[in-house]
Motif scaffolding. Structure first.
Motif, PDB file in Angstrom:
ATOM      1  N   VAL A 254      -8.726  29.892  12.992  1.00 56.03           N
ATOM      2  CA  VAL A 254      -7.925  29.935  11.774  1.00 56.03           C
ATOM      3  C   VAL A 254      -8.898  29.736  10.616  1.00 56.03           C
ATOM      4  CG1 VAL A 254      -6.014  28.935  10.471  1.00 56.03           C
ATOM      5  CG2 VAL A 254      -5.991  28.845  12.957  1.00 56.03           C
ATOM      6  N   LEU A 255      -8.927  30.662   9.696  1.00 54.13           N
ATOM      7  CA  LEU A 255      -9.844  30.598   8.556  1.00 54.13           C
ATOM      8  C   LEU A 255      -9.034  30.413   7.292  1.00 54.13           C
ATOM      9  CD1 LEU A 255     -12.089  33.577   9.676  1.00 54.13           C
ATOM     10  CD2 LEU A 255     -12.616  31.153   9.885  1.00 54.13           C
ATOM     11  N   LEU A 256      -9.374  29.374   6.541  1.00 54.82           N
ATOM     12  CA  LEU A 256      -8.521  28.985   5.422  1.00 54.82           C
ATOM     13  C   LEU A 256      -9.103  29.306   4.045  1.00 54.82           C
ATOM     14  CD1 LEU A 256      -7.391  25.468   6.675  1.00 54.82           C
ATOM     15  CD2 LEU A 256      -6.229  27.659   6.946  1.00 54.82           C
ATOM     16  N   SER A 257     -10.402  29.342   3.924  1.00 61.54           N
ATOM     17  CA  SER A 257     -10.949  29.411   2.575  1.00 61.54           C
ATOM     18  C   SER A 257     -12.131  30.370   2.505  1.00 61.54           C
ATOM     19  CB  SER A 257     -11.400  28.017   2.124  1.00 61.54           C
ATOM     20  OG  SER A 257     -12.368  27.519   3.015  1.00 61.54           O
ATOM     21  N   ASN A 258     -12.453  30.758   1.293  1.00 57.39           N
ATOM     22  CA  ASN A 258     -13.558  31.687   1.101  1.00 57.39           C
ATOM     23  C   ASN A 258     -14.855  31.076   1.626  1.00 57.39           C
ATOM     24  OD1 ASN A 258     -14.667  34.138   0.144  1.00 57.39           O
ATOM     25  ND2 ASN A 258     -15.536  33.011  -1.587  1.00 57.39           N
ATOM     26  N   GLY A 259     -15.587  31.853   2.374  1.00 57.05           N
ATOM     27  CA  GLY A 259     -16.850  31.372   2.916  1.00 57.05           C
ATOM     28  C   GLY A 259     -16.703  30.609   4.213  1.00 57.05           C
TER      29      GLY A 259
END
Lengths: 115, 113
Positions: free
Chosen positions: B48-53
């Motif tokens: 799960v990827l939540l934020s930029n970078g």
């Protein structure tokens, strides 16, 4: 790890018949979903359910479909009068949106075949 | 309407090689998921990827997210046969939706000895 359980794993029905697909979400989750996947195609959202009501539904989820949480543990999808094009794998899912890093946990699916 | 495009759709690799699967999406979203599906099985959550970078790694798989480019990548390092499966990216939200995940078509990965 806790898991979402679905029954039955396979369901064969005649066109025009009603079917009920059953799911037991993870016990402390509050958000429940149904998705479906027609053979060889992508997974499609049907409906989300929170606080005993539908929070969102797709255009696929027409009047032939309904969802219910009849007790504290089960979550069901009913198709009133099945059509051939309803043949698909139906996945139930649950999540806990209170957790920042929340995941959507999917059940093992019910393969519905409409003849 | 949120659109999610994955490429390639089919990927045949040799064991030991590296490759990247790409996932582009059309509107702003607050999270992106990667799932693995074995034939006839359910969807297993990978990242799960939540934020930029954001970058996450698990074994030979590494996922990253660039929200400005609306692009996520799933990088496979030194592939092994056990990684053979279909990989889906999915994006939450878009078009006023809070709960719906929109999936890509999936990448069927075959790792050959």
């Amino acid at each position: 790890e806790p898991e979402v359980t679905q029954t039955p794993s396979h369901q064969v029905t005649q066109m025009g018949q009603e079917v009920i697909l059953r799911c037991v979400p993870i016990s402390n989750h509050l958000y429940f979903y149904w998705y479906r996947q027609i053979l060889g195609q992508k997974v499609e959202f049907l409906v989300s359910f929170y606080n005993n009501e539908i929070s969102e539904k797709s255009e696929i989820f027409d009047d032939q479909f309904s969802v219910e949480r009849p007790d504290g543990s089960n979550f069901t999808l009913k198709i009133r009068s099945t059509k051939l094009e309803d043949s698909a794998m139906y996945f139930c899912a649950s999540s806990d949106l209170r957790v920042t890093n929340e995941k959507l946990f999917f059940g093992s699916g019910t393969q519905l075949s409409v003849l | 309407e949120l659109k999610v495009e994955q490429n390639p759709l089919f990927l045949s690799m040799q064991e030991g090689k590296n490759y990247t699967i790409y996932c582009n999406y059309s509107t702003t979203s607050d999270r992106l998921y990667w799932y693995r599906q074995d034939p006839g099985k359910s969807l297993e959550s990978l990242f799960v990827l939540l934020s930029n970078g954001a970058v996450k790694q698990e074994g030979r798989l590494m996922a990253s997210l660039d929200t400005k480019a609306r692009l996520s990548t799933l990088h496979i390092t030194a592939a092994v046969h056990d990684l053979s499966a279909t990989y889906f990216c999915a994006v939450r939200g878009g078009g006023g939706s809070n709960y719906k995940l929109t999936f890509g078509k999936g990448t069927l990965l075959t790792v050959n000895p």
